[in-house]
Design a protein around this motif. Structure first.
Motif, PDB file in Angstrom:
ATOM      1  N   ARG A 253      14.506   3.854   2.828  1.00  0.00           N
ATOM      2  CA  ARG A 253      14.068   4.726   3.927  1.00  0.00           C
ATOM      3  C   ARG A 253      12.567   4.584   4.152  1.00  0.00           C
ATOM      4  O   ARG A 253      12.100   4.527   5.288  1.00  0.00           O
ATOM      5  CB  ARG A 253      14.438   6.182   3.615  1.00  0.00           C
ATOM      6  N   ARG A 254      11.813   4.479   3.064  1.00  0.00           N
ATOM      7  CA  ARG A 254      10.358   4.313   3.222  1.00  0.00           C
ATOM      8  C   ARG A 254      10.016   2.939   3.780  1.00  0.00           C
ATOM      9  O   ARG A 254       9.166   2.806   4.655  1.00  0.00           O
ATOM     10  CB  ARG A 254       9.663   4.474   1.875  1.00  0.00           C
ATOM     11  N   LEU A 255      10.680   1.948   3.233  1.00  0.00           N
ATOM     12  CA  LEU A 255      10.393   0.581   3.680  1.00  0.00           C
ATOM     13  C   LEU A 255      10.671   0.434   5.167  1.00  0.00           C
ATOM     14  O   LEU A 255       9.891  -0.159   5.909  1.00  0.00           O
ATOM     15  CB  LEU A 255      11.243  -0.413   2.876  1.00  0.00           C
ATOM     16  N   GLU A 256      11.806   0.988   5.584  1.00  0.00           N
ATOM     17  CA  GLU A 256      12.185   0.850   6.985  1.00  0.00           C
ATOM     18  C   GLU A 256      11.107   1.433   7.893  1.00  0.00           C
ATOM     19  O   GLU A 256      10.732   0.815   8.903  1.00  0.00           O
ATOM     20  CB  GLU A 256      13.533   1.537   7.223  1.00  0.00           C
ATOM     21  N   SER A 257      10.577   2.591   7.533  1.00  0.00           N
ATOM     22  CA  SER A 257       9.583   3.181   8.424  1.00  0.00           C
ATOM     23  C   SER A 257       8.264   2.394   8.375  1.00  0.00           C
ATOM     24  O   SER A 257       7.612   2.242   9.400  1.00  0.00           O
ATOM     25  CB  SER A 257       9.393   4.676   8.130  1.00  0.00           C
TER      26      SER A 257
ATOM     27  N   LEU B  94      -6.876   4.893 -11.737  1.00  0.00           N
ATOM     28  CA  LEU B  94      -5.654   4.331 -11.149  1.00  0.00           C
ATOM     29  C   LEU B  94      -4.794   5.441 -10.561  1.00  0.00           C
ATOM     30  O   LEU B  94      -4.276   5.318  -9.441  1.00  0.00           O
ATOM     31  CB  LEU B  94      -4.862   3.545 -12.204  1.00  0.00           C
ATOM     32  N   ALA B  95      -4.655   6.533 -11.303  1.00  0.00           N
ATOM     33  CA  ALA B  95      -3.789   7.628 -10.845  1.00  0.00           C
ATOM     34  C   ALA B  95      -4.288   8.217  -9.530  1.00  0.00           C
ATOM     35  O   ALA B  95      -3.491   8.624  -8.681  1.00  0.00           O
ATOM     36  CB  ALA B  95      -3.709   8.711 -11.920  1.00  0.00           C
ATOM     37  N   SER B  96      -5.613   8.219  -9.338  1.00  0.00           N
ATOM     38  CA  SER B  96      -6.135   8.777  -8.087  1.00  0.00           C
ATOM     39  C   SER B  96      -5.728   7.915  -6.890  1.00  0.00           C
ATOM     40  O   SER B  96      -5.871   8.327  -5.747  1.00  0.00           O
ATOM     41  CB  SER B  96      -7.656   8.933  -8.161  1.00  0.00           C
ATOM     42  N   HIS B  97      -5.229   6.713  -7.165  1.00  0.00           N
ATOM     43  CA  HIS B  97      -4.708   5.869  -6.087  1.00  0.00           C
ATOM     44  C   HIS B  97      -3.205   5.643  -6.227  1.00  0.00           C
ATOM     45  O   HIS B  97      -2.661   4.684  -5.670  1.00  0.00           O
ATOM     46  CB  HIS B  97      -5.437   4.529  -6.075  1.00  0.00           C
ATOM     47  N   GLY B  98      -2.544   6.493  -7.005  1.00  0.00           N
ATOM     48  CA  GLY B  98      -1.092   6.387  -7.146  1.00  0.00           C
ATOM     49  C   GLY B  98      -0.652   5.153  -7.926  1.00  0.00           C
ATOM     50  O   GLY B  98       0.455   4.661  -7.729  1.00  0.00           O
TER      51      GLY B  98
ATOM     52  N   ALA C  72       0.827  -1.213   0.000  1.00  0.00           N
ATOM     53  CA  ALA C  72       0.000   0.000   0.000  1.00  0.00           C
ATOM     54  C   ALA C  72       0.860   1.262   0.000  1.00  0.00           C
ATOM     55  O   ALA C  72       0.443   2.306  -0.487  1.00  0.00           O
ATOM     56  CB  ALA C  72      -0.935  -0.002   1.199  1.00  0.00           C
ATOM     57  N   ALA C  73       2.081   1.165   0.531  1.00  0.00           N
ATOM     58  CA  ALA C  73       2.961   2.335   0.574  1.00  0.00           C
ATOM     59  C   ALA C  73       3.557   2.651  -0.799  1.00  0.00           C
ATOM     60  O   ALA C  73       4.325   3.600  -0.952  1.00  0.00           O
ATOM     61  CB  ALA C  73       4.079   2.111   1.595  1.00  0.00           C
ATOM     62  N   GLY C  74       3.193   1.855  -1.794  1.00  0.00           N
ATOM     63  CA  GLY C  74       3.669   2.131  -3.140  1.00  0.00           C
ATOM     64  C   GLY C  74       5.109   1.692  -3.364  1.00  0.00           C
ATOM     65  O   GLY C  74       5.762   2.128  -4.301  1.00  0.00           O
TER      66      GLY C  74
END
Ligand code: FAD
Lengths: 462, 354
Positions: A272-276, B74-78, A221-223
Motif C-alpha cells: 500500500r505504501r509502495l503503490e502510493s 540514525l533513529a532520528s531519521h527512521g 526514502a519512504a523506508g
C-alpha cells in the motif's frame, strides 16, 4: 588433451583476453585438486581455478605458462541440513542446483546472479557475486558460513563454521571476493533462507531515465525495503523485448522493477505504501504482476538483458561500476553525455537499489579500432564512478579487465597492503597470477617508516 | 574528519610505530583488560560522525564514537544498525563493537556486523593508515578488509573509522513469550520457527533454572500488520502471550545490555547450532545461560572460566570472553588456522597487536 580441446578454456565470458593454457586439469575429487596445487607449488607453475567461465572480467583466463584447474566435476551436494538451514556443497556445484535441491523444503540459496543456471558456487565465492535480489539479504558473502580451501602452497584451511556467529576475525569474509588469489575453494557451507511467503512485483514505466531514478530515491526514502529494485533503459527494453518478449512497454524511456518479498501481511502493508509512492512518481504505466507466471515473465526479461544486448550489436562490454545511490541520476546523465561524445551506444540495466550500474557498451568488433574506442568510453565511465565516490566494480570483479583502474580507486598504501596480504598468503604468486593486482614485485611495504614530519604529527597521509 | 581527529590518528600511528606491544581499547564496556607490557591505545579521541546523508542509507563514523550516539542519530531519521550492537547503554564504542563482533539477538533477522560493515580505515602494525572497502553498498574491488576486522579483537590493527550500510528501522515491535517445561520442548519448536517464512526478528531461549525454558520470539515491521503477524506466530507455536510496549522493550533491552547476569560472573559467547545445545546445556546447567539468534549463539554467565573452558573444549566449541579481566578472550576449542596466521603476518608482521 588435444590442442583444440584447450580452446574453450582460453577465456571466460570476456572474450577480449585470451591465452592458451599449458594444460587443463579436470580433477574428480578434492584430493586431486590439492595434489595438483601441491605440484604447481613445487614446480612454480601458476594456476587458475575455473568454474563455468561465465566471469565478465577475465578472472578465469589462463596466464602464460600456467595451467587451468577446472572445478566442474566437483559438483556434489554433500549435505543438506533442513532444520538448521545450511548446505555443504563442492565448489563446482551450479548456483541454481542448490535452490533446486532444497526448493521442496521451501528453502532457497538467496544470491541469484543472472548466470545462475550455469555459474558455479566457486566462481560466486571468488567474485562475491550478486544478483537482482541483494538489497535485503546481501551478496554471496552474506550467505557463506564456512569454507574448506586449499591455500596456494597446498595447505588446507577450514574457515568459519555452521553457526551464524563466530569468535574469530571474519576469515570467511576475507576469502570470499578474493578472486582466487588466496587459493581454491573446495567446499562451501551456504546458509539457506526460508522461501519468501509472498512476492509483489510491479513494473513502472517512465518517460525519462531521470524520473525512474528519482522514483528509486523516493521508494528508499519512504523506508520501504524491497527485495529488488532494478532499472532498464530504452535500449535494453528494446533488446529484451525483441529477444524474450516479456511484455515490456517498448516506448518507455525507462522501466523500474520493484519487488517486495516476505511475510504476507507485512508485504500487503508495504505494498500500500509502495503503490502510493510510485503513483506520486508519475509513471505513465504501473503494472503489478497478477500471478507467479506474470512475475516470472518480468524477471525473465530483466535476467536476459545481457544476452539480449547481443542482438543489437555484434559485441558489447559490460561495465559494473557502483555509485552512491543518491548520485545515480548524476551518473546516468554523465554516461549519456559520454555516449554522445564518443558516438557509441550504451544500454543501461542496473541494480538501482544498490547503485550498481551495468552499462552495456555496444560495438562491432569487425570494425578496426572499435573495441579500443569502446574501452576508452568504459574507462571514462569508471572515472565517473570513482569521482562520485563509488567503486570500479560491484560484483563482476577486477580480473584482468579492471586491474589498471585499481590505482585510481585505491592509494599507494592500500595497494601496498593488498600486495603484502597476497604475498603472505601466496609468496610465489601462483594462484590466479595477473588478476586484480599488478605483478610488479615492488613493495618494500613492511619496511616503510614514517616521515619525520608525520612522526611530529605535522602531516598525515590520507 | 576534523583536525583533532586527524592529529589523533597521526599520534596513534606514531605510538604504534614507537612501541613494541600495543593494546587497543574503546570505552571499556567489555572490560577486556590490557596485558602487562602492552601500551594501551585509546580510541576515545576518535569521536564523531564523519559522513551521513540519510537518503544514502550509509553512515561513516570514527571508531571511538559511542554506539548510543550513532543509534540516536540514525533513529532520528527512521534508520538503524540491524545487527543489534550490544552494551549500548554501558557506553560501547562502534570500534569495540566491531572488533569484538558484539551483536545481539536481532542479528537473526538481517545478519551480523559482518553483513553491514562496508568500509574500514585502520592502522597496520607498521603504522600505516589504510582504507579497505568504501562507502557504497556493493564493492568487489580489493580484499574485504571491512569484514576481516569484524571479530579481530584488536589483533590485526587499530580500527580508526567504519562505514556501514543501514536499514529503515521497524516502526513497531511485538513479541511472543512462551513458557515451556523443558529445554527439549523448546528445541522441538525451534525449527518450526526458524524455517517459517514469517520474517522473525529474534528467536531466543531463556533458561530459567535447570530446565524450565522461556521462548521469546520478536517480530518487527509496519505497525498495522503486526497484530495479524503475531496471531500467526502464536498459532504456529500453539500457545504463548503476545507482548508489546514497555514490557516487551524492557526484555530485549536487558538482553542487549546483558543485565540478566549476576554481578561477578563472566560473560562468554559461544557460536554453535541448535543441535549442539543439549550437550552443552548438560555441562553448564548450573549457570545462568541463554540461547540466542535462533540457537546460533549461547551466552553463558559463568563464575568459572576454567570450567567453562573445559566444557567447551570437550565439545570442540569455541568461546569468546566478553567481560572479564582475562588476558586472552578466547577459550575452548582453538583449531589451527593457517590462513589466519598468514593474514596476521601481513598486517602485523612484528606482532605488535598481540
Ligand atoms: C549472461 C551473464 C550474466 C551474468 N549475471 C551476473 C549477475 O547478475 N551478477 C553477478 O555477480 N555476476 C554475473 N555474471 C558474471 C558471472 O556469472 C559471475 O561472476 C559468476 O560468479 C562466475 O562463475 P563461474 O563459475 O562462471 O566462474 P568463472 O568465470 O569460471 O571464474 C570466475 C573467477 O572465480 C575463480 N574461481 C572459480 N572457481 C573457483 C574456486 N573453486 N575457488 C577459487 N576461485 C575460483 C576463477 O579463477 C575466476 O577468477 C554474469 C555473467 C554472464 C555471462
Amino acid at each position: 588433451m588435444q590442442p583444440a580441446a584447450l580452446v574453450p578454456y582460453e577465456c571466460d565470458a570476456l572474450l577480449a583476453f585470451r591465452e592458451r593454457p599449458l594444460c587443463v586439469v579436470l580433477p574428480e575429487s578434492q584430493e586431486e585438486v590439492v595434489q595438483v596445487v601441491r605440484l604447481c607449488h613445487h614446480f612454480g607453475v601458476p594456476f587458475v581455478a575455473r568454474g563455468s567461465g561465465t566471469g565478465l572480467s577475465g578472472g578465469s583466463t589462463p596466464v602464460p605458462g600456467g595451467i587451468v584447474i577446472a572445478m566442474n566435476r566437483l559438483n556434489r551436494i554433500l549435505k543438506v541440513d533442513v532444520e538448521q538451514r545450511f548446505a555443504v556443497v563442492e565448489a563446482g556445484v551450479v548456483n541454481l542446483d542448490i535452490t533446486r535441491t532444497v526448493a521442496s523444503r521451501n528453502l532457497l540459496f538467496a544470491p541469484d546472479p543472472s548466470s545462475q543456471p550455469v555459474c558455479t558456487i566457486g566462481g560466486n565465492v571468488a567474485f562475491n557475486s550478486g544478483g537482482a535480489h541483494c538489497l535485503k539479504y546481501g551478496m554471496t558473502s552474506n550467505h557463506v558460513l564456512a569454507l574448506k580451501v586449499v591455500l596456494p602452497d597446498g595447505e588446507l584451511a577450514f574457515l568459519g563454521s555452521e553457526s551464524l556467529e563466530s569468535v574469530d576475525a571474519d576469515y570467511v569474509g576475507m576469502f570470499v571476493g578474493s578472486e582466487g588469489l588466496f587459493g581454491i575453494a573446495l567446499e562451501v557451507t551456504v546458509r539457506l533462507l526460508p522461501r519468501p511467503e509472498t512476492y509483489r512485483t510491479v513494473l513502472a514505466a517512465y518517460r525519462s531515465l531521470q524520473a525512474a531514478g528519482d522514483a528509486v530515491s523516493q521508494v528508499i526514502a519512504a523506508g520501504i525495503l524491497p527485495g529488488a529494485l532494478e532499472i532498464m533503459d530504452h535500449l535494453s527494453i528494446q533488446a529484451v523485448e525483441a529477444a524474450v518478449h516479456p511484455g515490456y512497454p517498448t516506448d518507455a524511456a525507462a522501466l523500474l522493477i520493484v519487488e517486495l518479498e516476505g511475510e504476507q501481511h507485512q508485504v500487503e502493508a508495504e505494498w500500500r505504501r509502495l503503490e502510493s509512492v510510485l503513483k506520486a512518481s508519475q509513471p505513465y504505466l504501473l503494472k503489478a504482476a497478477q500471478n507467479e507466471e506474470e512475475r516470472l515473465k518480468i524477471w525473465k526479461g530483466r535476467k536476459s538483458a545481457f544476452s539480449a544486448a547481443g542482438r543489437l550489436y555484434p559485441d558489447y562490454i559490460v561495465q559494473d561500476g557502483v555509485v552512491p545511490r543518491s548520485r545515480l541520476g548524476e551518473a546516468l546523465a554523465e554516461i549519456e553525455r559520454l555516449s554522445q561524445k564518443w558516438g557509441i551506444k550504451v544500454a543501461n540495466v542496473f541494480h538501482a537499489g544498490d547503485g550498481n550500474l551495468h552499462p552495456l557498451i555496444m560495438f562491432d568488433g569487425n570494425q578496426p579500432g572499435s573495441y579500443e574506442r569502446a574501452e576508452e568510453l568504459a574507462s571514462e565511465i569508471i572515472d565517473v564512478c570513482i569521482r562520485l565516490g563509488g567503486s570500479i566494480t560491484g560484483e563482476h570483479g577486477v580480473g584482468m579487465e579492471k586491474r589498471r583502474f585499481m590505482p585510481r580507486q585505491f592509494g599507494p598504501a592500500e595497494i601496498a597492503c593488498m600486495n603484502a596480504t597476497r604475498d603472505a598468503v601466496d609468496p610465489k604468486r601462483l594462484a590466479n597470477r595477473g588478476k586484480r593486482l599488478s605483478e610488479e614485485f615492488t613493495s618494500a611495504h613492511t619496511l616503510v617508516g614514517a616521515h619525520p614530519l608525520e612522526r611530529a604529527g605535522v602531516i598525515a597521509r590520507e | 574528519m576534523d583536525a583533532i581527529a586527524t592529529t589523533a590518528i597521526a599520534e596513534l600511528q606514531g605510538l604504534v610505530r614507537e612501541h613494541r606491544r600495543v593494546h587497543v581499547c574503546g570505552n571499556g564496556s567489555k572490560h577486556v583488560s590490557p596485558l602487562s607490557g602492552y601500551v594501551a591505545l585509546s580510541t576515545a579521541a576518535l569521536r564523531g560522525v564523519i559522513e551521513y546523508q540519510p537518503s544514502e542509507f550509509v553512515i561513516t563514523v570514527a571508531a571511538g564514537t559511542p554506539v548510543a550516539e550513532v543509534n540516536a542519530l540514525l533513529a532520528s531519521h527512521g534508520q538503524y544498525l540491524p545487527f543489534d550492537p550490544l552494551f549500548v547503554e554501558s557506553g560501547a564504542t562502534i570500534g569495540g563493537t566491531i572488533a569484538m563482533n558484539a551483536c545481539g539477538s536481532e542479528r537473526y533477522r538481517f545478519g551480523g556486523a559482518r553483513d553491514f560493515v562496508i568500509g574500514v580505515r585502520f592502522i597496520e602494525g607498521n603504522g600505516e593508515l589504510v582504507r579497505g572497502g568504501g562507502k557504497v553498498v556493493k564493492n568487489a574491488a580489493g580484499f574485504d578488509y571491512p569484514k576481516l576486522f569484524v571479530g579481530s579483537c584488536g589483533r590485526l590493527g587499530l580500527i580508526v573509522e567504519l562505514s556501514f550500510k543501514v536499514f529503515p528501522k521497524p516502526e513497531a515491535y511485538a513479541s511472543l513469550r512462551v513458557s515451556l517445561p523443558s529445554l527439549e520442548d523448546a528445541l522441538a519448536l525451534l525449527p518450526k520457527l526458524t524455517n517459517c517464512p514469517y520474517d522473525l526478528n529474534a528467536v531466543d531461549l531463556v533458561m530459567e533454572n535447570h530446565t524450565r525454558t522461556t521462548l521469546w520470539v520478536r517480530v518487527g515491521g509496519i505497525a498495522e500488520a503486526l497484530p495479524r503477524r503475531m496471531d500467526r506466530v502464536r498459532a504456529l507455536v500453539g500457545s504463548g502471550e503476545v507482548l508489546s510496549g514497555p514490557e516487551e522493550e524492557h526484555f530485549w533491552n536487558d538482553m542487549r545490555e546483558m543485565r540478566w547476569m549476576e554481578s561477578g560472573d563472566v560473560l562468554v559467547k559461544v557460536p554453535l547450532t541448535p543441535r549442539w545445545i543439549p550437550a552443552l546445556d548438560a555441562r553448564i546447567a548450573r549457570w545462568k545461560r541463554r540461547y540466542s539468534v535462533g540457537g546460533n549463539v549461547a551466552w553463558i554467565a559463568t563464575p568459572s572460566l576454567a570450567e567453562t573452558d573445559a566444557a567447551l573444549t570437550s565439545l570442540r566449541l569455541s568461546g569468546l570472553v566478553l567481560r572479564s579481566q582475562a588476558p586472552d578472550p578466547h577459550i575452548g576449542y582453538r583449531p589451527f588456522n593457517p590462513f589466519a596466521e598468514r593474514i596476521k603476518r601481513a598486517l602485523d608482521p612484528l606482532n605488535k597487536f598481540g
